[in-house]
Structure formats: C-alpha cells, structure tokens
Write a protein that holds these residues in place. Structure first.
Motif, PDB file in Angstrom:
ATOM      1  N   VAL A  27       0.832  -1.202   0.000  1.00 43.52           N
ATOM      2  CA  VAL A  27       0.000   0.000   0.000  1.00 43.52           C
ATOM      3  C   VAL A  27       0.864   1.249   0.000  1.00 43.52           C
ATOM      4  CG1 VAL A  27      -1.625   1.334   1.414  1.00 43.52           C
ATOM      5  CG2 VAL A  27      -2.008  -1.092   1.036  1.00 43.52           C
ATOM      6  N   ARG A  28       1.930   1.241   0.784  1.00 46.82           N
ATOM      7  CA  ARG A  28       2.824   2.408   0.852  1.00 46.82           C
ATOM      8  C   ARG A  28       3.503   2.660  -0.496  1.00 46.82           C
ATOM      9  NH1 ARG A  28       3.194   7.152   2.623  1.00 46.82           N
ATOM     10  NH2 ARG A  28       5.300   7.843   2.975  1.00 46.82           N
ATOM     11  N   ILE A  29       3.969   1.617  -1.143  1.00 45.84           N
ATOM     12  CA  ILE A  29       4.602   1.761  -2.457  1.00 45.84           C
ATOM     13  C   ILE A  29       3.590   2.296  -3.470  1.00 45.84           C
ATOM     14  CG2 ILE A  29       5.566   0.440  -4.383  1.00 45.84           C
ATOM     15  CD1 ILE A  29       6.957  -1.299  -2.256  1.00 45.84           C
ATOM     16  N   PHE A  30       2.359   1.791  -3.417  1.00 50.46           N
ATOM     17  CA  PHE A  30       1.309   2.268  -4.315  1.00 50.46           C
ATOM     18  C   PHE A  30       1.028   3.751  -4.094  1.00 50.46           C
ATOM     19  CE2 PHE A  30      -3.209   2.949  -5.271  1.00 50.46           C
ATOM     20  CZ  PHE A  30      -3.213   2.599  -6.605  1.00 50.46           C
ATOM     21  N   GLU A  31       0.972   4.189  -2.824  1.00 41.82           N
ATOM     22  CA  GLU A  31       0.737   5.604  -2.528  1.00 41.82           C
ATOM     23  C   GLU A  31       1.868   6.481  -3.051  1.00 41.82           C
ATOM     24  OE1 GLU A  31       0.327   5.797   1.668  1.00 41.82           O
ATOM     25  OE2 GLU A  31      -1.772   5.208   1.649  1.00 41.82           O
ATOM     26  N   ILE A  32       3.093   6.046  -2.865  1.00 38.65           N
ATOM     27  CA  ILE A  32       4.246   6.822  -3.328  1.00 38.65           C
ATOM     28  C   ILE A  32       4.227   6.928  -4.852  1.00 38.65           C
ATOM     29  CG2 ILE A  32       6.764   6.801  -3.541  1.00 38.65           C
ATOM     30  CD1 ILE A  32       6.810   5.632  -0.676  1.00 38.65           C
ATOM     31  N   ARG A  33       3.924   5.828  -5.538  1.00 41.86           N
ATOM     32  CA  ARG A  33       3.882   5.862  -6.999  1.00 41.86           C
ATOM     33  C   ARG A  33       2.779   6.784  -7.498  1.00 41.86           C
ATOM     34  NH1 ARG A  33       3.921   0.279  -9.773  1.00 41.86           N
ATOM     35  NH2 ARG A  33       4.447   1.592 -11.530  1.00 41.86           N
ATOM     36  N   CYS A  34       1.614   6.750  -6.850  1.00 40.72           N
ATOM     37  CA  CYS A  34       0.514   7.628  -7.267  1.00 40.72           C
ATOM     38  C   CYS A  34       0.856   9.085  -7.019  1.00 40.72           C
ATOM     39  CB  CYS A  34      -0.766   7.257  -6.531  1.00 40.72           C
ATOM     40  SG  CYS A  34      -1.511   5.751  -7.146  1.00 40.72           S
ATOM     41  N   ARG A  35       1.509   9.367  -5.895  1.00 41.23           N
ATOM     42  CA  ARG A  35       1.889  10.746  -5.590  1.00 41.23           C
ATOM     43  C   ARG A  35       2.887  11.259  -6.613  1.00 41.23           C
ATOM     44  NH1 ARG A  35       4.521  10.929  -0.227  1.00 41.23           N
ATOM     45  NH2 ARG A  35       2.481  10.240   0.452  1.00 41.23           N
ATOM     46  N   TYR A  36       3.868  10.444  -6.980  1.00 38.52           N
ATOM     47  CA  TYR A  36       4.852  10.850  -7.972  1.00 38.52           C
ATOM     48  C   TYR A  36       4.189  11.043  -9.337  1.00 38.52           C
ATOM     49  CZ  TYR A  36       8.751  10.759 -11.178  1.00 38.52           C
ATOM     50  OH  TYR A  36       9.630  11.072 -12.162  1.00 38.52           O
ATOM     51  N   LYS A  37       3.276  10.143  -9.669  1.00 40.03           N
ATOM     52  CA  LYS A  37       2.589  10.231 -10.956  1.00 40.03           C
ATOM     53  C   LYS A  37       1.742  11.498 -11.030  1.00 40.03           C
ATOM     54  CE  LYS A  37      -0.247   7.278 -13.887  1.00 40.03           C
ATOM     55  NZ  LYS A  37      -0.998   6.022 -13.921  1.00 40.03           N
ATOM     56  N   ASP A  38       1.053  11.841  -9.943  1.00 42.71           N
ATOM     57  CA  ASP A  38       0.235  13.049  -9.920  1.00 42.71           C
ATOM     58  C   ASP A  38       1.074  14.311 -10.049  1.00 42.71           C
ATOM     59  OD1 ASP A  38      -2.033  11.544  -9.670  1.00 42.71           O
ATOM     60  OD2 ASP A  38      -2.203  11.814  -7.503  1.00 42.71           O
ATOM     61  N   SER A  39       2.223  14.360  -9.373  1.00 40.58           N
ATOM     62  CA  SER A  39       3.051  15.563  -9.447  1.00 40.58           C
ATOM     63  C   SER A  39       3.677  15.723 -10.825  1.00 40.58           C
ATOM     64  CB  SER A  39       4.139  15.539  -8.368  1.00 40.58           C
ATOM     65  OG  SER A  39       5.067  14.506  -8.614  1.00 40.58           O
ATOM     66  N   SER A  40       4.088  14.617 -11.433  1.00 37.00           N
ATOM     67  CA  SER A  40       4.665  14.726 -12.774  1.00 37.00           C
ATOM     68  C   SER A  40       3.578  15.072 -13.791  1.00 37.00           C
ATOM     69  CB  SER A  40       5.373  13.436 -13.165  1.00 37.00           C
ATOM     70  OG  SER A  40       4.460  12.367 -13.259  1.00 37.00           O
ATOM     71  N   GLN A  41       2.372  14.586 -13.577  1.00 35.64           N
ATOM     72  CA  GLN A  41       1.261  14.934 -14.476  1.00 35.64           C
ATOM     73  C   GLN A  41       0.951  16.420 -14.372  1.00 35.64           C
ATOM     74  OE1 GLN A  41      -0.176  12.978 -16.683  1.00 35.64           O
ATOM     75  NE2 GLN A  41      -1.547  14.570 -17.380  1.00 35.64           N
ATOM     76  N   LYS A  42       1.030  16.965 -13.162  1.00 32.42           N
ATOM     77  CA  LYS A  42       0.764  18.390 -12.965  1.00 32.42           C
ATOM     78  C   LYS A  42       1.791  19.228 -13.735  1.00 32.42           C
ATOM     79  CE  LYS A  42       0.448  21.842  -9.322  1.00 32.42           C
ATOM     80  NZ  LYS A  42       0.633  22.105  -7.908  1.00 32.42           N
ATOM     81  N   ASP A  43       3.064  18.831 -13.671  1.00 34.01           N
ATOM     82  CA  ASP A  43       4.096  19.558 -14.403  1.00 34.01           C
ATOM     83  C   ASP A  43       3.842  19.493 -15.904  1.00 34.01           C
ATOM     84  OD1 ASP A  43       5.341  20.236 -12.065  1.00 34.01           O
ATOM     85  OD2 ASP A  43       6.880  18.664 -12.207  1.00 34.01           O
ATOM     86  N   ARG A  44       3.415  18.338 -16.392  1.00 35.18           N
ATOM     87  CA  ARG A  44       3.137  18.215 -17.823  1.00 35.18           C
ATOM     88  C   ARG A  44       1.942  19.074 -18.219  1.00 35.18           C
ATOM     89  NH1 ARG A  44       2.463  12.356 -18.252  1.00 35.18           N
ATOM     90  NH2 ARG A  44       3.863  11.878 -16.584  1.00 35.18           N
ATOM     91  N   ASP A  45       0.939  19.157 -17.350  1.00 37.26           N
ATOM     92  CA  ASP A  45      -0.225  19.987 -17.647  1.00 37.26           C
ATOM     93  C   ASP A  45       0.160  21.458 -17.750  1.00 37.26           C
ATOM     94  OD1 ASP A  45      -1.864  17.783 -17.666  1.00 37.26           O
ATOM     95  OD2 ASP A  45      -2.631  18.101 -15.635  1.00 37.26           O
ATOM     96  N   ILE A  46       1.011  21.915 -16.846  1.00 35.03           N
ATOM     97  CA  ILE A  46       1.457  23.311 -16.859  1.00 35.03           C
ATOM     98  C   ILE A  46       2.207  23.612 -18.150  1.00 35.03           C
ATOM     99  CG2 ILE A  46       3.037  24.951 -15.779  1.00 35.03           C
ATOM    100  CD1 ILE A  46       2.290  23.648 -13.082  1.00 35.03           C
ATOM    101  N   THR A  47       3.118  22.740 -18.511  1.00 36.03           N
ATOM    102  CA  THR A  47       3.895  22.996 -19.725  1.00 36.03           C
ATOM    103  C   THR A  47       3.021  22.909 -20.972  1.00 36.03           C
ATOM    104  OG1 THR A  47       4.615  20.688 -19.780  1.00 36.03           O
ATOM    105  CG2 THR A  47       6.090  22.273 -18.732  1.00 36.03           C
TER     106      THR A  47
END
Length: 73
Positions: A27-47
């Motif tokens: 569960v912890r690994i899944f949460e970390i992966r989702c958090r990283y995926k969300d932050s990188s998606q946010k950067d892509r949306d901005i650009t």
C-alpha cells in the motif's frame, strides 16, 4: 513441532505478521507511486498549457521561458 501433536504453534501468527507487513509495504509503495505520478502529471499539464498559449501567439518566447521556470519550481 506443533503440527504433529495438534498443539498450539507460533507459525500462524508469524505468517499473519509477514502477510500484514507485506500488505502495508504494498500500500505504501502504491501511494508513493501515485503521488509521484500526480506531481509529474501536474508539471506536464502546466507545460502543455504554456505551449498551447505560445502556439496561439498569446505569449512570446521570453514570457514562456519565464513562466515555465516559475511554475515548474
């Protein structure tokens, strides 16, 4: 040990502990992966928004670089 005499054994509790530990780690690994995926998606949306505005002519190149630097930090 305890299986031959049908007496109490520690083995089920050890297995249950390992299974619980594995579930918490998964569960912890899944949460970390989702958090990283969300932050990188946010950067892509901005650009992507900035690139679209640059393509439409609403921004010039200098403004694009300045806003990209400010928003992606």
């Amino acid at each position: 040990m305890g299986f031959e005499t049908h007496s109490f054994s520690f083995f089920p509790f050890g297995a249950l502990f390992c299974l619980t530990l594995f579930c918490f780690m998964a569960v912890r690994i899944f949460e970390i992966r989702c958090r990283y995926k969300d932050s990188s998606q946010k950067d892509r949306d901005i650009t992507m928004i900035l690139k679209n505005r640059l393509a439409k002519g609403e921004l010039n190149e200098a403004e694009y670089q300045r806003l990209k630097g400010l928003l992606t930090k």
